[in-house]
Design a protein around this motif. Structure first.
Motif, short mmCIF file in Angstrom:
data_model
loop_
_atom_site.label_atom_id
_atom_site.label_comp_id
_atom_site.label_asym_id
_atom_site.label_seq_id
_atom_site.Cartn_x
_atom_site.Cartn_y
_atom_site.Cartn_z
N LYS A 5 0.84 -1.21 0.00
CA LYS A 5 0.00 0.00 0.00
C LYS A 5 0.87 1.25 0.00
N ARG A 6 1.95 1.22 0.79
CA ARG A 6 2.87 2.37 0.81
C ARG A 6 3.54 2.54 -0.54
N TRP A 7 3.96 1.43 -1.16
CA TRP A 7 4.61 1.51 -2.47
C TRP A 7 3.65 2.05 -3.53
N GLU A 8 2.40 1.62 -3.47
CA GLU A 8 1.41 2.09 -4.44
C GLU A 8 1.15 3.59 -4.24
N THR A 9 1.03 4.02 -3.02
CA THR A 9 0.83 5.44 -2.75
C THR A 9 2.03 6.25 -3.25
N MET A 10 3.23 5.77 -2.97
CA MET A 10 4.43 6.46 -3.42
C MET A 10 4.48 6.51 -4.95
N ARG A 11 4.17 5.41 -5.60
CA ARG A 11 4.19 5.37 -7.07
C ARG A 11 3.20 6.39 -7.64
N SER A 12 2.01 6.45 -7.06
CA SER A 12 1.00 7.40 -7.53
C SER A 12 1.47 8.85 -7.39
N VAL A 13 2.07 9.15 -6.23
CA VAL A 13 2.57 10.52 -6.00
C VAL A 13 3.68 10.84 -7.00
N LEU A 14 4.56 9.88 -7.26
CA LEU A 14 5.66 10.10 -8.20
C LEU A 14 5.15 10.31 -9.62
N VAL A 15 4.20 9.49 -10.05
CA VAL A 15 3.64 9.62 -11.40
C VAL A 15 2.94 10.97 -11.56
N GLU A 16 2.16 11.34 -10.56
CA GLU A 16 1.46 12.62 -10.62
C GLU A 16 2.47 13.78 -10.62
N GLY A 17 3.50 13.67 -9.78
CA GLY A 17 4.52 14.72 -9.73
C GLY A 17 5.22 14.88 -11.05
N GLU A 18 5.58 13.75 -11.69
CA GLU A 18 6.25 13.82 -12.99
C GLU A 18 5.34 14.47 -14.03
N ALA A 19 4.07 14.12 -14.01
CA ALA A 19 3.12 14.64 -15.00
C ALA A 19 2.86 16.13 -14.84
N THR A 20 3.00 16.64 -13.63
CA THR A 20 2.65 18.05 -13.40
C THR A 20 3.85 18.99 -13.44
N LEU A 21 5.05 18.44 -13.40
CA LEU A 21 6.23 19.32 -13.47
C LEU A 21 6.37 19.89 -14.89
N PRO A 22 6.85 21.12 -14.99
CA PRO A 22 7.02 21.73 -16.32
C PRO A 22 8.17 21.04 -17.09
N PRO A 23 8.12 21.10 -18.42
CA PRO A 23 9.14 20.44 -19.25
C PRO A 23 10.57 20.86 -18.94
N GLU A 24 10.76 22.11 -18.52
CA GLU A 24 12.13 22.57 -18.23
C GLU A 24 12.76 21.89 -17.01
N MET A 25 11.94 21.19 -16.23
CA MET A 25 12.48 20.45 -15.08
C MET A 25 12.76 18.99 -15.47
N GLU A 26 13.47 18.87 -16.59
CA GLU A 26 13.72 17.56 -17.20
C GLU A 26 14.42 16.58 -16.24
N GLY A 27 15.43 17.04 -15.54
CA GLY A 27 16.16 16.17 -14.62
C GLY A 27 15.28 15.66 -13.49
N ALA A 28 14.50 16.56 -12.92
CA ALA A 28 13.60 16.17 -11.84
C ALA A 28 12.55 15.19 -12.35
N ARG A 29 12.02 15.45 -13.54
CA ARG A 29 11.01 14.56 -14.12
C ARG A 29 11.61 13.17 -14.35
N ALA A 30 12.84 13.12 -14.80
CA ALA A 30 13.50 11.83 -15.05
C ALA A 30 13.70 11.06 -13.74
N ARG A 31 14.08 11.77 -12.68
CA ARG A 31 14.25 11.11 -11.38
C ARG A 31 12.93 10.57 -10.84
N LEU A 32 11.86 11.36 -11.01
CA LEU A 32 10.54 10.90 -10.57
C LEU A 32 10.08 9.69 -11.38
N ALA A 33 10.35 9.72 -12.68
CA ALA A 33 9.96 8.59 -13.54
C ALA A 33 10.70 7.32 -13.12
N GLU A 34 12.00 7.46 -12.84
CA GLU A 34 12.77 6.29 -12.41
C GLU A 34 12.26 5.76 -11.07
#
Length: 161
Positions: A97-126
């Protein structure tokens, strides 16, 4: 209580405290892991040399997270506690349940970050991929665990005398 058992109970208390649970909850968990029969709150308080209120609060916490079962005995008004037979699977379910919650937060965070935050988006995706991997492997682990248990001779059921 035998010294080796007492040492084990204390170590479980410290280990679970390090994981964010009350030390008393860990001590109860360790105590009941060693127990051959269910114990009442009064019996656990006496054995662990803590207040009945502490045992009651922490036993209920462990019951809520699915590690303990509360049972009754015919003709006895007290509640008794014992390890759930599937406690280890429940521990993995809580982690999942914790892993699923974390995955959801990470996916949402990656989707909402602006394109210029490419490094951060890549870390969230990984990180999201890693948590998806944990979720997949968690399913495999539970299936393998259940298959192994099914092949074993069943453990005797514990009952209140």
């Amino acid at each position: 209580m035998h010294q080796a058992a007492q040492n084990f109970v204390e170590r479980m208390g410290l280990m679970m405290e390090a994981d964010g649970l009350p030390r008393s909850a860990g001590r109860i968990f360790g105590f009941l892991l060693l127990a051959e029969t269910p114990f009442s709150l009064d019996e656990m308080a006496e054995q662990l040399q803590v207040s009945k209120a502490s045992v009651s609060t922490n036993a209920r916490l462990l019951e809520q997270v699915g590690l303990l079962d509360r049972i009754s005995a015919p003709g006895d008004r007290r509640d008794f506690y014992q390890m759930r037979p599937d406690a280890w699977e429940r521990m993995l379910e809580v982690a999942r349940k914790r892993w699923e919650t974390m995955r959801s937060v990470l996916v949402e965070g990656e989707a909402t970050l602006p394109p210029e935050m490419e490094g951060a988006r890549a870390r969230l995706a990984e990180a999201a991929r890693f948590h998806a991997f944990l979720l997949e492997e968690g399913d495999t682990l539970v299936d393998r665990w259940r298959a192994g248990r099914a092949a074993e001779v069943p453990a005797p059921e514990r009952r209140v005398s």
